[in-house]
Motif scaffolding. Structure first.
Motif, PDB file in Angstrom:
ATOM      1  N   PHE A   1     100.763  32.457 173.058  1.00  0.00           N
ATOM      2  CA  PHE A   1     101.134  33.795 173.227  1.00  0.00           C
ATOM      3  C   PHE A   1     100.144  34.906 172.510  1.00  0.00           C
ATOM      4  O   PHE A   1      99.803  35.680 173.194  1.00  0.00           O
ATOM      5  N   THR A   2      99.869  34.690 171.521  1.00  0.00           N
ATOM      6  CA  THR A   2      98.883  35.542 170.613  1.00  0.00           C
ATOM      7  C   THR A   2      97.492  34.985 170.415  1.00  0.00           C
ATOM      8  O   THR A   2      96.426  35.622 169.988  1.00  0.00           O
ATOM      9  N   LYS A   3      97.202  33.571 170.946  1.00  0.00           N
ATOM     10  CA  LYS A   3      95.821  32.912 170.688  1.00  0.00           C
ATOM     11  C   LYS A   3      95.504  32.774 169.136  1.00  0.00           C
ATOM     12  O   LYS A   3      94.252  32.695 168.991  1.00  0.00           O
ATOM     13  N   GLU A   4      96.438  32.970 168.202  1.00  0.00           N
ATOM     14  CA  GLU A   4      96.093  32.855 166.909  1.00  0.00           C
ATOM     15  C   GLU A   4      96.055  31.599 166.391  1.00  0.00           C
ATOM     16  O   GLU A   4      96.979  30.720 166.984  1.00  0.00           O
ATOM     17  N   ARG A   5      95.345  31.016 165.699  1.00  0.00           N
ATOM     18  CA  ARG A   5      95.212  29.729 165.061  1.00  0.00           C
ATOM     19  C   ARG A   5      96.225  29.575 164.048  1.00  0.00           C
ATOM     20  O   ARG A   5      96.237  30.660 163.169  1.00  0.00           O
TER      21      ARG A   5
ATOM     22  N   PRO B   1     106.905  22.477 144.409  1.00  0.00           N
ATOM     23  CA  PRO B   1     105.966  22.985 145.546  1.00  0.00           C
ATOM     24  C   PRO B   1     105.495  21.826 146.421  1.00  0.00           C
ATOM     25  O   PRO B   1     105.425  22.102 147.740  1.00  0.00           O
ATOM     26  N   GLU B   2     105.794  20.636 146.092  1.00  0.00           N
ATOM     27  CA  GLU B   2     105.207  19.583 147.142  1.00  0.00           C
ATOM     28  C   GLU B   2     106.441  19.518 148.444  1.00  0.00           C
ATOM     29  O   GLU B   2     106.033  18.810 149.021  1.00  0.00           O
ATOM     30  N   LEU B   3     107.418  20.116 147.935  1.00  0.00           N
ATOM     31  CA  LEU B   3     108.503  20.203 149.037  1.00  0.00           C
ATOM     32  C   LEU B   3     108.592  21.375 149.906  1.00  0.00           C
ATOM     33  O   LEU B   3     109.707  21.531 150.805  1.00  0.00           O
ATOM     34  N   CYS B   4     107.908  22.249 149.689  1.00  0.00           N
ATOM     35  CA  CYS B   4     107.894  23.768 150.080  1.00  0.00           C
ATOM     36  C   CYS B   4     106.528  23.905 150.918  1.00  0.00           C
ATOM     37  O   CYS B   4     105.380  23.874 150.505  1.00  0.00           O
ATOM     38  N   PHE B   5     106.605  24.433 152.091  1.00  0.00           N
ATOM     39  CA  PHE B   5     105.632  24.536 153.113  1.00  0.00           C
ATOM     40  C   PHE B   5     105.631  25.919 153.881  1.00  0.00           C
ATOM     41  O   PHE B   5     106.841  26.304 154.054  1.00  0.00           O
ATOM     42  N   GLY B   6     104.664  26.223 154.359  1.00  0.00           N
ATOM     43  CA  GLY B   6     104.482  27.515 155.148  1.00  0.00           C
ATOM     44  C   GLY B   6     103.773  27.260 156.384  1.00  0.00           C
ATOM     45  O   GLY B   6     102.754  26.476 156.336  1.00  0.00           O
ATOM     46  N   ILE B   7     103.957  28.043 157.262  1.00  0.00           N
ATOM     47  CA  ILE B   7     102.939  28.214 158.550  1.00  0.00           C
ATOM     48  C   ILE B   7     102.424  29.500 158.448  1.00  0.00           C
ATOM     49  O   ILE B   7     103.055  30.482 158.485  1.00  0.00           O
ATOM     50  N   PHE B   8     101.073  29.530 158.676  1.00  0.00           N
ATOM     51  CA  PHE B   8     100.195  30.669 158.299  1.00  0.00           C
ATOM     52  C   PHE B   8      99.247  30.879 159.470  1.00  0.00           C
ATOM     53  O   PHE B   8      98.887  30.112 160.324  1.00  0.00           O
ATOM     54  N   THR B   9      98.832  32.095 159.553  1.00  0.00           N
ATOM     55  CA  THR B   9      97.709  32.636 160.290  1.00  0.00           C
ATOM     56  C   THR B   9      96.777  33.353 159.639  1.00  0.00           C
ATOM     57  O   THR B   9      97.315  33.949 158.477  1.00  0.00           O
ATOM     58  N   ILE B  10      95.484  33.571 159.966  1.00  0.00           N
ATOM     59  CA  ILE B  10      94.700  34.572 159.267  1.00  0.00           C
ATOM     60  C   ILE B  10      94.081  35.798 160.239  1.00  0.00           C
ATOM     61  O   ILE B  10      93.936  35.379 161.566  1.00  0.00           O
ATOM     62  N   ARG B  11      94.290  36.766 159.889  1.00  0.00           N
ATOM     63  CA  ARG B  11      93.884  38.191 160.535  1.00  0.00           C
ATOM     64  C   ARG B  11      93.057  38.990 159.709  1.00  0.00           C
ATOM     65  O   ARG B  11      93.534  39.413 158.701  1.00  0.00           O
ATOM     66  N   ARG B  12      92.011  39.354 160.414  1.00  0.00           N
ATOM     67  CA  ARG B  12      90.822  40.184 159.531  1.00  0.00           C
ATOM     68  C   ARG B  12      90.774  39.692 158.069  1.00  0.00           C
ATOM     69  O   ARG B  12      91.021  40.433 156.914  1.00  0.00           O
ATOM     70  N   ASN B  13      90.585  38.403 158.044  1.00  0.00           N
ATOM     71  CA  ASN B  13      90.223  37.776 156.756  1.00  0.00           C
ATOM     72  C   ASN B  13      91.359  37.828 155.593  1.00  0.00           C
ATOM     73  O   ASN B  13      91.347  37.431 154.602  1.00  0.00           O
TER      74      ASN B  13
ATOM     75  N   GLU C   1      95.513  35.992 154.862  1.00  0.00           N
ATOM     76  CA  GLU C   1      96.621  35.148 155.218  1.00  0.00           C
ATOM     77  C   GLU C   1      97.799  35.811 155.428  1.00  0.00           C
ATOM     78  O   GLU C   1      98.187  36.512 154.615  1.00  0.00           O
ATOM     79  N   TYR C   2      98.585  35.334 156.508  1.00  0.00           N
ATOM     80  CA  TYR C   2      99.914  35.814 156.708  1.00  0.00           C
ATOM     81  C   TYR C   2     100.822  34.647 156.908  1.00  0.00           C
ATOM     82  O   TYR C   2     100.707  33.797 157.723  1.00  0.00           O
ATOM     83  N   LEU C   3     101.875  34.594 156.186  1.00  0.00           N
ATOM     84  CA  LEU C   3     102.984  33.831 156.155  1.00  0.00           C
ATOM     85  C   LEU C   3     103.939  33.978 157.510  1.00  0.00           C
ATOM     86  O   LEU C   3     104.522  35.336 157.537  1.00  0.00           O
ATOM     87  N   LEU C   4     103.881  33.070 158.491  1.00  0.00           N
ATOM     88  CA  LEU C   4     104.826  33.338 159.584  1.00  0.00           C
ATOM     89  C   LEU C   4     106.024  32.538 159.576  1.00  0.00           C
ATOM     90  O   LEU C   4     107.036  32.927 160.345  1.00  0.00           O
ATOM     91  N   GLY C   5     106.262  31.429 158.646  1.00  0.00           N
ATOM     92  CA  GLY C   5     107.501  30.756 158.576  1.00  0.00           C
ATOM     93  C   GLY C   5     107.385  29.907 157.337  1.00  0.00           C
ATOM     94  O   GLY C   5     106.088  29.616 156.619  1.00  0.00           O
ATOM     95  N   HIS C   6     108.538  29.621 156.637  1.00  0.00           N
ATOM     96  CA  HIS C   6     108.604  28.744 155.521  1.00  0.00           C
ATOM     97  C   HIS C   6     109.848  27.557 155.590  1.00  0.00           C
ATOM     98  O   HIS C   6     110.644  27.819 156.462  1.00  0.00           O
ATOM     99  N   ALA C   7     109.500  26.482 155.033  1.00  0.00           N
ATOM    100  CA  ALA C   7     110.463  25.667 154.434  1.00  0.00           C
ATOM    101  C   ALA C   7     110.615  25.250 153.124  1.00  0.00           C
ATOM    102  O   ALA C   7     109.478  24.896 152.520  1.00  0.00           O
ATOM    103  N   ILE C   8     111.614  25.551 152.504  1.00  0.00           N
ATOM    104  CA  ILE C   8     111.671  25.547 151.144  1.00  0.00           C
ATOM    105  C   ILE C   8     112.682  24.532 150.587  1.00  0.00           C
ATOM    106  O   ILE C   8     113.980  24.531 151.286  1.00  0.00           O
ATOM    107  N   ALA C   9     112.545  23.538 149.986  1.00  0.00           N
ATOM    108  CA  ALA C   9     113.521  22.567 149.655  1.00  0.00           C
ATOM    109  C   ALA C   9     113.343  22.037 148.271  1.00  0.00           C
ATOM    110  O   ALA C   9     112.581  22.310 147.338  1.00  0.00           O
ATOM    111  N   THR C  10     114.456  21.232 147.747  1.00  0.00           N
ATOM    112  CA  THR C  10     114.339  20.581 146.571  1.00  0.00           C
ATOM    113  C   THR C  10     114.957  19.099 146.906  1.00  0.00           C
ATOM    114  O   THR C  10     115.216  18.793 147.735  1.00  0.00           O
ATOM    115  N   LYS C  11     114.750  18.231 145.755  1.00  0.00           N
ATOM    116  CA  LYS C  11     115.630  17.073 145.977  1.00  0.00           C
ATOM    117  C   LYS C  11     116.815  16.774 145.208  1.00  0.00           C
ATOM    118  O   LYS C  11     117.334  17.585 144.016  1.00  0.00           O
TER     119      LYS C  11
END
Length: 191
Positions: free
Chosen positions: A18-22, A63-75, A77-87
């Protein structure tokens, strides 16, 4: 796990058509705390939001269980989504695994065979673009490759259970967790 995006119909690559963002997925750190809190505020109603202190604890301790999906705009970084967990030692998400850390209680148990996925959210302005599918697929892949857990467990609203079932999660009925008013479904993906 709570989820803040609609059900996708099929998988897409990490490039949003939709946005052609990586986009890319990486581990979250304490430097991402404010972005995670802002995303949580945008994606969930007040009673279902993770408190800042809990985010801080999870990003510090596992932090090894917590991930985000990002994009970069104008140098930048923007967080688009996250997955936050524990054991946890439990085979499902429990009140104890979701609790705020105190000097007497640590909700994260590094020896636990279960990943308790507590928050899974996509920015509302980016929902419907398969970012959730990309993030969840990558999350599952990395957890399986890590080889040190037996399952991923989460809680979700009934209307969202089908999304997780497409990734192999099995619905085990109504959860006993009362967070955010209760009425969550227990979902588990066994490896």
């Amino acid at each position: 796990m709570r989820m803040g995006f609609p059900d996708p119909k099929r998988t897409r690559s990490a490039t949003d058509k939709f946005t052609k963002e990586r986009t890319y997925v990486r581990n979250l750190t304490l430097l991402d705390l404010e972005a995670c809190v802002a995303l949580e505020e945008a994606a969930f109603i007040t009673s279902e939001r993770c408190p800042r202190e809990t985010f801080s604890y999870r990003l510090k301790v596992c932090p090894e269980l917590c991930f985000g999906i990002f994009t970069i705009r104008r140098n930048k970084e923007y967080l688009l989504g996250h997955a936050i967990a524990t054991k946890t030692l439990s085979p499902s998400v429990t009140e104890s695994s979701m609790a705020v850390a105190t000097p007497r209680h640590s909700p994260h148990n590094p020896a636990g065979p279960t990943i308790a996925l507590h928050s899974f959210a996509i920015q509302p302005t980016h929902q419907g673009r398969y970012l959730g599918t990309t993030l969840l697929q990558e999350y599952i892949r990395r957890m399986i490759m890590g080889g040190c857990v037996q399952r991923i467990a989460l809680i979700a609203r009934d209307r969202l259970a089908g999304f997780y079932e497409r990734f192999g999660f099995r619905c085990r009925g109504v959860s006993s967790v009362k967070f955010g008013g209760g009425e969550w479904m227990d979902l588990v993906l066994d490896f």
